[in-house]
Every structure is written in C-alpha cells, then in structure tokens.
Design an enzyme around this catalytic site. Structure first.
Site, PDB file in Angstrom:
ATOM      1  N   GLY A 142     -14.561  -4.944 -15.158  1.00  0.00           N
ATOM      2  CA  GLY A 142     -14.616  -5.237 -13.725  1.00  0.00           C
ATOM      3  C   GLY A 142     -15.886  -4.843 -12.913  1.00  0.00           C
ATOM      4  O   GLY A 142     -16.528  -4.196 -13.189  1.00  0.00           O
ATOM      5  N   ILE A 168      -7.960   2.633 -13.358  1.00  0.00           N
ATOM      6  CA  ILE A 168      -7.375   2.619 -11.628  1.00  0.00           C
ATOM      7  C   ILE A 168      -6.246   1.679 -11.443  1.00  0.00           C
ATOM      8  O   ILE A 168      -5.898   2.112 -10.071  1.00  0.00           O
ATOM      9  CB  ILE A 168      -8.884   2.400 -10.802  1.00  0.00           C
ATOM     10  CG1 ILE A 168      -9.154   1.236 -10.701  1.00  0.00           C
ATOM     11  CG2 ILE A 168      -9.913   3.369 -11.633  1.00  0.00           C
ATOM     12  CD1 ILE A 168     -10.151   0.955  -9.417  1.00  0.00           C
ATOM     13  N   ASN A 179     -16.823  -8.287 -17.608  1.00  0.00           N
ATOM     14  CA  ASN A 179     -16.073  -9.091 -16.515  1.00  0.00           C
ATOM     15  C   ASN A 179     -15.776 -10.435 -16.765  1.00  0.00           C
ATOM     16  O   ASN A 179     -16.439 -11.087 -17.773  1.00  0.00           O
ATOM     17  CB  ASN A 179     -16.945  -8.781 -15.304  1.00  0.00           C
ATOM     18  CG  ASN A 179     -16.274  -9.096 -13.974  1.00  0.00           C
ATOM     19  OD1 ASN A 179     -15.047  -8.610 -13.571  1.00  0.00           O
ATOM     20  ND2 ASN A 179     -16.627  -9.906 -13.350  1.00  0.00           N
ATOM     21  N   ARG A 180     -14.999 -10.739 -15.995  1.00  0.00           N
ATOM     22  CA  ARG A 180     -14.575 -12.254 -16.203  1.00  0.00           C
ATOM     23  C   ARG A 180     -15.635 -13.229 -15.807  1.00  0.00           C
ATOM     24  O   ARG A 180     -16.116 -14.176 -16.652  1.00  0.00           O
ATOM     25  CB  ARG A 180     -13.213 -12.730 -15.422  1.00  0.00           C
ATOM     26  CG  ARG A 180     -12.660 -14.333 -15.435  1.00  0.00           C
ATOM     27  CD  ARG A 180     -11.538 -14.227 -14.651  1.00  0.00           C
ATOM     28  NE  ARG A 180     -11.789 -13.768 -13.197  1.00  0.00           N
ATOM     29  CZ  ARG A 180     -10.795 -14.007 -12.176  1.00  0.00           C
ATOM     30  NH1 ARG A 180      -9.654 -14.332 -12.662  1.00  0.00           N
ATOM     31  NH2 ARG A 180     -11.188 -13.446 -11.042  1.00  0.00           N
ATOM     32  N   THR A 181     -16.331 -12.943 -14.856  1.00  0.00           N
ATOM     33  CA  THR A 181     -17.561 -13.804 -14.346  1.00  0.00           C
ATOM     34  C   THR A 181     -18.573 -12.970 -14.654  1.00  0.00           C
ATOM     35  O   THR A 181     -18.774 -11.968 -13.888  1.00  0.00           O
ATOM     36  CB  THR A 181     -17.111 -13.940 -12.387  1.00  0.00           C
ATOM     37  OG1 THR A 181     -15.620 -14.406 -12.435  1.00  0.00           O
ATOM     38  CG2 THR A 181     -18.177 -15.038 -12.045  1.00  0.00           C
ATOM     39  N   LYS A 241     -13.949  -3.748   2.447  1.00  0.00           N
ATOM     40  CA  LYS A 241     -14.682  -2.416   2.405  1.00  0.00           C
ATOM     41  C   LYS A 241     -16.112  -2.697   2.623  1.00  0.00           C
ATOM     42  O   LYS A 241     -16.760  -1.621   3.029  1.00  0.00           O
ATOM     43  CB  LYS A 241     -14.616  -2.079   1.160  1.00  0.00           C
ATOM     44  CG  LYS A 241     -12.943  -1.347   0.756  1.00  0.00           C
ATOM     45  CD  LYS A 241     -13.015  -0.734  -0.676  1.00  0.00           C
ATOM     46  CE  LYS A 241     -11.611  -0.146  -0.674  1.00  0.00           C
ATOM     47  NZ  LYS A 241     -11.494   0.593  -2.087  1.00  0.00           N
ATOM     48  N   GLY A 293     -15.706  -4.354  -5.726  1.00  0.00           N
ATOM     49  CA  GLY A 293     -15.808  -3.265  -4.784  1.00  0.00           C
ATOM     50  C   GLY A 293     -15.619  -1.773  -5.660  1.00  0.00           C
ATOM     51  O   GLY A 293     -16.471  -1.082  -5.408  1.00  0.00           O
ATOM     52  N   ALA A 294     -14.540  -1.995  -6.311  1.00  0.00           N
ATOM     53  CA  ALA A 294     -14.180  -0.647  -6.814  1.00  0.00           C
ATOM     54  C   ALA A 294     -15.195  -0.166  -7.944  1.00  0.00           C
ATOM     55  O   ALA A 294     -15.527   0.970  -7.939  1.00  0.00           O
ATOM     56  CB  ALA A 294     -12.829  -0.778  -7.389  1.00  0.00           C
ATOM     57  N   SER A 332       0.773  -1.252  -0.110  1.00  0.00           N
ATOM     58  CA  SER A 332       0.044   0.051  -0.126  1.00  0.00           C
ATOM     59  C   SER A 332       0.957   1.436  -0.027  1.00  0.00           C
ATOM     60  O   SER A 332       1.759   1.499   0.624  1.00  0.00           O
ATOM     61  CB  SER A 332      -0.886   0.079   1.221  1.00  0.00           C
ATOM     62  OG  SER A 332      -1.543   1.197   1.490  1.00  0.00           O
TER      63      SER A 332
HETATM   64  P1  ATR Z   1     -11.867  -4.397  -5.859  1.00  0.00           P
HETATM   65  O1  ATR Z   1     -12.351  -4.145  -4.363  1.00  0.00           O
HETATM   66  O2  ATR Z   1     -10.439  -3.780  -6.065  1.00  0.00           O
HETATM   67  O3  ATR Z   1     -12.728  -3.970  -6.935  1.00  0.00           O
HETATM   68  P2  ATR Z   1     -12.436  -7.141  -6.193  1.00  0.00           P
HETATM   69  O4  ATR Z   1     -13.842  -7.063  -5.304  1.00  0.00           O
HETATM   70  O5  ATR Z   1     -12.059  -8.423  -5.765  1.00  0.00           O
HETATM   71  O6  ATR Z   1     -11.585  -5.874  -5.806  1.00  0.00           O
HETATM   72  O7  ATR Z   1     -12.521  -6.871  -7.597  1.00  0.00           O
HETATM   73  C1  ATR Z   1     -11.782  -7.401  -8.477  1.00  0.00           C
HETATM   74  C2  ATR Z   1     -12.369  -7.388  -9.836  1.00  0.00           C
HETATM   75  O8  ATR Z   1     -11.054  -7.898 -10.717  1.00  0.00           O
HETATM   76  C3  ATR Z   1     -13.339  -8.470 -10.344  1.00  0.00           C
HETATM   77  O9  ATR Z   1     -14.236  -7.772 -11.368  1.00  0.00           O
HETATM   78  C4  ATR Z   1     -12.526  -9.702 -10.959  1.00  0.00           C
HETATM   79  O10 ATR Z   1     -13.275 -10.408 -11.847  1.00  0.00           O
HETATM   80  P3  ATR Z   1     -14.431 -11.762 -11.216  1.00  0.00           P
HETATM   81  O11 ATR Z   1     -15.468 -11.034 -11.193  1.00  0.00           O
HETATM   82  O12 ATR Z   1     -14.261 -12.568 -12.376  1.00  0.00           O
HETATM   83  O13 ATR Z   1     -13.584 -12.254 -10.171  1.00  0.00           O
HETATM   84  C5  ATR Z   1     -11.245  -8.867 -11.532  1.00  0.00           C
HETATM   85  N1  ATR Z   1     -10.292  -9.756 -11.849  1.00  0.00           N
HETATM   86  C6  ATR Z   1      -9.339 -10.028 -11.056  1.00  0.00           C
HETATM   87  N2  ATR Z   1      -8.423 -10.873 -11.525  1.00  0.00           N
HETATM   88  C7  ATR Z   1      -8.621 -11.099 -12.793  1.00  0.00           C
HETATM   89  C8  ATR Z   1      -7.965 -11.727 -13.782  1.00  0.00           C
HETATM   90  N3  ATR Z   1      -7.231 -12.538 -13.724  1.00  0.00           N
HETATM   91  N4  ATR Z   1      -8.602 -11.640 -15.110  1.00  0.00           N
HETATM   92  C9  ATR Z   1      -9.845 -10.851 -15.532  1.00  0.00           C
HETATM   93  N5  ATR Z   1     -10.535 -10.511 -14.276  1.00  0.00           N
HETATM   94  C10 ATR Z   1      -9.802 -10.297 -13.093  1.00  0.00           C
END
Ligand code: ATR
Length: 273
Positions: free
Chosen positions: A126, A217, A150-152, A66, A129-130, A15
């Site tokens: 994405g 970000i 998003n991936r998922t 968060k 949370g962000a 951080s």
């Molecule tokens: P934050 O609070 O920083 O947003 P988070 O809630 O863990 O952290 O969210 C991470 C985001 O990055 C999610 O959209 C995640 O996708 P999933 O919903 O599929 O988990 C995405 N993310 C993290 N690693 C990834 C990767 N290797 N490829 C694609 N998306 C990824």
C-alpha cells in the site's frame, strides 16, 4: 461542561470511532458525545465551518481529508509535519491544532510486544495516506529498509522517495511482481484497502515464517486472508483493531487530558464486530 467531538470523512457510516469514544465517555461518566459527520471530498472547508459553528471541541479526520485538512489548521504538531497529514484536531476557540496519532498508534502494538524495530527489513503493501504514517513510524524507530509493494507503481515510487528522505533504504515493487520478492522480512504490513472486501491475499506465503511479524491494519474482518495465511505459516500476528485502539486512545488523551480507559474502549471495538 458538555463537549462534542466528531469524526469526519466520506464514507463515514461504518466508522467504529463513535462507538469507541462514546463507550469511553460512558465508562468515565463524562458529559461528552462523539458523532460521525459525513463531509464529501469537495466540501471540506464548509464542513469545518459548520463544526466551528456548533463549537466542536475536537474531531478525528479520516479518508479522504487527512492531507487536505492540513491547509485549514492554524497550528500542527511534529508528527503532522513528519507525516504530512493530520487525523486529530483540537478546536480552541476557533483556532485549530492538528496532531497525527496514526504513527504512534501503529507502533504501539509492536512496542507492547517488545518486538525490536531497529535495523529491521520491512515489506509494506500500500502507498496511500496510512502507508505514509507507517513509513514515518518505521523511520522514527530506525528500521533499515522498506520495500513498498503497490498496485500503482508510481504511487509506490513517490512513497519510496519519502522513505529515502527520512533515511530509510527503499524500493518499489508492483503487485504483479510480488512472486519475485525473495528477501527475509522482519515485518510484513498491509496498509492498503486489500482485505476489506475479503480479497485474496497477494503476499507470497514463502515470505512468512515463525520469525516474521505480519501486521494487517485492515480491522474488518478481523481475520483477513493475509492474517489467515500468516497463522498457517506460524507468523506473529498483529491485528488492525490494535492500531485503531492505539490511535483512538491517543486522540482521547489529547482532547481530554486524562488517561483513556483502554479496556472499555477495546471491549467496545470487539462488540462492534
Ligand atoms: P488510506 O488513507 O487508508 O491509506 P488511500 O490513500 O486511498 O487510503 O490508499 C489506499 C491504498 O490501497 C493504496 O495503496 C491503493 O493502491 P493504489 O495506489 O494503486 O490506488 C490500495 N488499494 C485500494 N484498493 C486496492 C485494490 N483493489 N487492489 C490493490 N490495492 C488497492
């Protein structure tokens, strides 16, 4: 009076918040310190008790706490209610009040550049949370539509419902289908973790032109693969460190009720790279 502040999360060792806030205290000769405190996901409650025991004046909250922190707060402001998460907490004699500076911290660099948001079309990568704070920010500024990629896909769909509840048009798309995107986007925002480890950019370059604002970000590295591609396409760039600075200066001002030394904090961030 000596005041102690902290950032809690896990992982926390990378951080930049201690560097930024301590630089501000030094610059203004304030008797304050800011520490990084690792609290694992399952130990939030005992972690908060320890912070109260050392009479912490306030703390920032980062991944993965968060949303969970909301249950442990005595009071929250409007931005927390809107986003459903807190990233800044004030401790007033063991009574905890939460704020969310991510939303306005995200919007600040857009507003500084006087880029209009009203009626805009947004592509957001994405759905964590962000992304929630960013969707809330775009809705507050009356954007028109937000496409969540998003991936998922189920996580994207949940965020789509959140966006619709806030009055935005919204649809979900999976990363594999990104080639099928063919709208004109005013903003392309990466709020996923993609880029942190120099992963390849997944946003098709045909969506970027000189009219597009590309905002990543992710702040480390400064020049992510997405930013590099956006530069090639002559898009307007907004860097992750600008949001980091936006939320940090706001937290500082909530805790210390005086103007944050923006330039000193920026210098601390740039030195951190
Ligand atoms: P934050 O609070 O920083 O947003 P988070 O809630 O863990 O952290 O969210 C991470 C985001 O990055 C999610 O959209 C995640 O996708 P999933 O919903 O599929 O988990 C995405 N993310 C993290 N690693 C990834 C990767 N290797 N490829 C694609 N998306 C990824």
């Amino acid at each position: 009076m000596l005041k102690t502040f902290a950032v809690i999360g896990d992982p926390i060792d990378h951080s930049l918040s201690p560097t930024i806030h301590n630089a501000a205290y030094r610059h203004l000769d304030l008797e304050c310190t800011y520490i990084a405190y690792k609290i694992p996901k399952t130990e939030l409650e005992t972690g908060i008790q320890s912070l109260k025991a050392i009479k912490i004046s306030g703390f920032n909250v980062t991944v993965p706490h968060k949303i969970e922190i909301m249950k442990l707060l005595d009071d929250v402001d409007e931005s927390c209610k809107l986003v459903g998460a807190a990233n800044t907490v004030v401790n007033d004699n063991d009574s905890l009040r939460g704020y969310n500076t991510d939303m306005d911290g995200f919007l600040e660099p857009i507003k500084n550049r006087e880029i209009p948001i009203r009626e805009s079309n947004v592509l957001l990568l994405g759905a964590g949370g962000a992304s929630r704070a960013i969707v809330a920010g775009f809705s507050k500024e009356h954007a028109k539509k937000i496409t969540i990629i998003n991936r998922t896909i189920t996580n994207a769909s949940t965020l789509v419902e959140f966006a619709k509840d806030l009055g935005l048009e919204s649809t979900a798309v999976s990363i594999e289908d990104s080639d099928k995107l063919n709208e004109d986007y005013d903003f392309i925002v990466n709020a996923s973790s993609l880029g942190l480890k120099n992963e390849p950019n997944v946003i098709p370059k045909k969506l970027m032109n000189s009219e597009t604002v590309v905002y990543d970000i992710v702040y480390k590295p400064v020049n992510t693969e997405l930013i590099k591609e956006a530069k090639k396409q002559n898009s307007q760039i907004i860097y992750g460190y600008e949001m980091l600075l936006g939320q940090a200066t706001r937290s500082f001002e909530i805790w210390l009720e005086q103007k944050a030394p923006y330039e000193a904090m920026k210098k601390a961030i740039m030195g951190g790279f």
